[in-house]
Design a protein around this motif. Structure first.
Motif, mmCIF file in Angstrom:
data_model
loop_
_atom_site.group_PDB
_atom_site.id
_atom_site.type_symbol
_atom_site.label_atom_id
_atom_site.label_comp_id
_atom_site.label_asym_id
_atom_site.label_seq_id
_atom_site.Cartn_x
_atom_site.Cartn_y
_atom_site.Cartn_z
ATOM 1 N N PRO A 53 0.835 -1.209 0.000
ATOM 2 C CA PRO A 53 0.000 0.000 0.000
ATOM 3 C C PRO A 53 0.868 1.257 0.000
ATOM 4 O O PRO A 53 1.905 1.311 0.674
ATOM 5 C CB PRO A 53 -0.791 -0.122 1.303
ATOM 6 N N ALA A 54 0.458 2.258 -0.738
ATOM 7 C CA ALA A 54 1.255 3.476 -0.876
ATOM 8 C C ALA A 54 1.539 4.125 0.468
ATOM 9 O O ALA A 54 2.625 4.674 0.693
ATOM 10 C CB ALA A 54 0.540 4.456 -1.804
ATOM 11 N N GLY A 220 2.338 0.746 9.558
ATOM 12 C CA GLY A 220 1.980 0.477 8.175
ATOM 13 C C GLY A 220 2.259 -0.931 7.699
ATOM 14 O O GLY A 220 1.853 -1.296 6.590
ATOM 15 N N TRP A 221 2.933 -1.738 8.508
ATOM 16 C CA TRP A 221 3.342 -3.082 8.118
ATOM 17 C C TRP A 221 2.940 -4.086 9.192
ATOM 18 O O TRP A 221 2.770 -3.733 10.361
ATOM 19 C CB TRP A 221 4.862 -3.152 7.944
ATOM 20 N N VAL A 222 2.835 -5.362 8.806
ATOM 21 C CA VAL A 222 2.691 -6.404 9.826
ATOM 22 C C VAL A 222 4.026 -6.560 10.542
ATOM 23 O O VAL A 222 5.079 -6.190 10.010
ATOM 24 C CB VAL A 222 2.263 -7.759 9.221
ATOM 25 N N PRO A 223 4.019 -7.095 11.751
ATOM 26 C CA PRO A 223 5.289 -7.332 12.444
ATOM 27 C C PRO A 223 6.203 -8.248 11.633
ATOM 28 O O PRO A 223 5.745 -9.112 10.882
ATOM 29 C CB PRO A 223 4.858 -8.003 13.750
ATOM 30 N N PHE A 224 7.494 -8.035 11.833
ATOM 31 C CA PHE A 224 8.510 -8.859 11.168
ATOM 32 C C PHE A 224 8.309 -10.335 11.527
ATOM 33 O O PHE A 224 7.630 -10.682 12.492
ATOM 34 C CB PHE A 224 9.903 -8.380 11.594
ATOM 35 N N LYS A 225 8.913 -11.205 10.767
ATOM 36 C CA LYS A 225 8.792 -12.661 10.878
ATOM 37 C C LYS A 225 8.862 -13.148 12.328
ATOM 38 O O LYS A 225 9.681 -12.698 13.116
ATOM 39 C CB LYS A 225 9.919 -13.303 10.056
ATOM 40 N N ASN A 226 7.957 -14.095 12.650
ATOM 41 C CA ASN A 226 7.911 -14.709 13.981
ATOM 42 C C ASN A 226 7.737 -13.668 15.081
ATOM 43 O O ASN A 226 8.420 -13.691 16.107
ATOM 44 C CB ASN A 226 9.147 -15.572 14.238
ATOM 45 N N LEU A 227 6.809 -12.739 14.822
ATOM 46 C CA LEU A 227 6.509 -11.674 15.787
ATOM 47 C C LEU A 227 7.792 -10.970 16.208
ATOM 48 O O LEU A 227 8.103 -10.845 17.390
ATOM 49 C CB LEU A 227 5.735 -12.220 16.982
ATOM 50 N N ASP A 264 -1.771 3.840 13.611
ATOM 51 C CA ASP A 264 -0.931 2.679 13.283
ATOM 52 C C ASP A 264 -0.860 1.708 14.455
ATOM 53 O O ASP A 264 -0.939 0.489 14.277
ATOM 54 C CB ASP A 264 0.483 3.133 12.929
ATOM 55 N N GLY A 265 -0.677 2.248 15.655
ATOM 56 C CA GLY A 265 -0.616 1.396 16.836
ATOM 57 C C GLY A 265 -1.908 0.649 17.061
ATOM 58 O O GLY A 265 -1.920 -0.552 17.367
ATOM 59 N N GLU A 266 -3.011 1.343 16.907
ATOM 60 C CA GLU A 266 -4.318 0.711 17.101
ATOM 61 C C GLU A 266 -4.566 -0.382 16.070
ATOM 62 O O GLU A 266 -5.135 -1.439 16.393
ATOM 63 C CB GLU A 266 -5.407 1.776 17.035
ATOM 64 N N LEU A 267 -4.116 -0.150 14.832
ATOM 65 C CA LEU A 267 -4.316 -1.151 13.784
ATOM 66 C C LEU A 267 -3.492 -2.405 14.068
ATOM 67 O O LEU A 267 -3.984 -3.531 13.881
ATOM 68 C CB LEU A 267 -3.947 -0.563 12.421
ATOM 69 N N ARG A 327 -4.242 -3.450 3.709
ATOM 70 C CA ARG A 327 -4.332 -2.542 4.851
ATOM 71 C C ARG A 327 -2.997 -2.440 5.575
ATOM 72 O O ARG A 327 -2.601 -1.361 6.017
ATOM 73 C CB ARG A 327 -5.411 -3.018 5.833
ATOM 74 N N LEU A 328 -2.322 -3.581 5.729
ATOM 75 C CA LEU A 328 -0.989 -3.615 6.314
ATOM 76 C C LEU A 328 -0.040 -4.234 5.297
ATOM 77 O O LEU A 328 -0.319 -5.322 4.776
ATOM 78 C CB LEU A 328 -0.970 -4.431 7.607
ATOM 79 N N ALA A 329 1.054 -3.560 5.033
ATOM 80 C CA ALA A 329 2.006 -4.061 4.057
ATOM 81 C C ALA A 329 2.561 -5.416 4.487
ATOM 82 O O ALA A 329 2.804 -5.654 5.674
ATOM 83 C CB ALA A 329 3.153 -3.064 3.885
ATOM 84 N N ALA A 330 2.743 -6.301 3.509
ATOM 85 C CA ALA A 330 3.342 -7.624 3.700
ATOM 86 C C ALA A 330 2.506 -8.538 4.594
ATOM 87 O O ALA A 330 3.044 -9.457 5.216
ATOM 88 C CB ALA A 330 4.764 -7.514 4.239
#
Length: 360
Positions: A53-54, A220-227, A264-267, A327-330
């Protein structure tokens, strides 16, 4: 004229060249600093992922491969679109928070660019370590021995064990909280217990309504691999809510290319709630029978665990990936890995054991 294959000694130039050539030869080898080989890498079997997402992207980088921006007043941040640092310009010098090696010498360039503009000293007098991990403070050795290095006591212990000259041991340590006042500026450092790593602290700039906490929230992104490869999953999840309890408007998360907002935090918190609900449901709904039947007769216990737990992670991730893609990148890159780690935490930390519980 043929292009030279000599590897540049300047990392910045190497990254620029890599970005323009797009592919490194698959059959290449490095001998004496020279890249040899002619066959290009076969990328036909690489997975396709959803477009980013942009709004997940940050500002464009300059010719040296970094961006330095003003958060508010004398508070600034630096990013190379993968890692972030923060610094506070004071009348007595600069207070730097973290020194990611991927940014490296660009930290010095960024600080010099800002301080040359505002007329303040460019010397880094204080360096705060958010935590001990080398990917965030591995360039700390670039700064002089007279720099005051500050860290939480757990971080200090881990750095003493590592004995890494690139991560010099802190000269000032604290247990629960530490207020740093330098040249008319203030940063409040607080430790709320282990989360991503022991010693990972919250750095609050109250005058600028800004919080820096690393590897906990990923704007803007999901957490990195394995939380985020976190060492204490229940407290890592809790740390997200602790971060939201601070009265900040701007977040420096330590990763990726932009600053964070409260939205972002809430998402991310909602993403984690959805992932937990889906994972809890999958642990009880995925039928373990085929895995026990196939591998139990072979006496292959590890195969039973692997195939069942992978199936649970896939089932847990599917609806969450679908909901958050776009909605969240990756979301489609790391949600299954995150589900797997959360599942393991639910099993070993919360006692939700599925078919591996007490036998009837």
């Amino acid at each position: 004229m043929a292009r030279s294959t000599q590897l540049p000694t300047d990392r910045r130039m190497f990254l620029k060249r890599t970005a323009t050539t797009l592919a490194i030869p698959a059959a290449a080898s490095i001998a004496g600093g020279v890249l040899t080989g002619t066959a290009h890498a076969d990328t036909s079997d690489l997975p396709d992922y959803a477009p980013i997402p942009a709004e997940a992207f940050g500002p464009a980088l300059n010719a040296d491969g970094y961006h330095v921006g003003q958060i508010a007043g004398n508070l600034y941040w630096v990013t190379d679109s993968s890692y972030q640092a923060m610094f506070l310009s004071t009348r007595q010098g600069v207070v730097l928070v973290d020194a990611p090696p991927t940014i490296g010498h660009n930290l010095l360039r960024a600080i010099g660019k800002v301080t040359n503009t505002n007329g303040r000293p460019s010397k880094v007098t204080h360096l705060i370590y958010s935590h001990s991990h080398a990917d965030h403070i591995g360039a700390a050795g670039l700064f002089g021995r007279d720099t005051v290095r500050i860290a939480q006591a757990e971080t200090a212990g881990l750095l003493a064990r590592a004995a890494d000259p690139k991560r010099p041991r802190p000269t000032v340590t604290f247990r629960d909280s530490y207020r740093l006042r330098v040249g008319g500026e203030t940063l409040q450092l607080e430790y709320h217990g282990p989360n991503h790593a022991p010693g990972n602290i919250f750095i609050h700039a109250p005058d600028y309504t800004t919080l820096m906490v690393v590897d906990v929230l990923f704007p803007g992104w999901v957490p990195f691999k394995n939380l985020a490869v976190s060492q204490d999953i229940p407290d890592w999840v809790k740390a997200q809510s602790i971060a939201m309890d601070y009265p900040w408007q701007t977040l420096v998360g330590g990763h990726l290319g932009r600053l964070g907002t409260r939205a972002d935090g809430e998402l991310q918190i909602q993403y984690m709630k959805d992932l937990e609900a889906s994972t809890r449901a999958a642990i009880t709904s995925v039928d373990p029978t085929p895995y026990f039947a196939e591998y139990g007769a072979q006496g292959n216990s590890w195969a039973i665990f692997k195939t069942f737990l992978d199936a649970v992670a896939q089932a847990a991730a599917a609806p969450v990936t679908a909901k958050y893609t776009g909605r969240l990148a990756a979301a489609d890159v790391f949600t299954m890995d995150n589900a797997w780690t959360l599942m393991e935490s639910l099993r070993i930390d919360s006692g939700i054991l599925g078919p591996f519980g007490v036998r009837p």
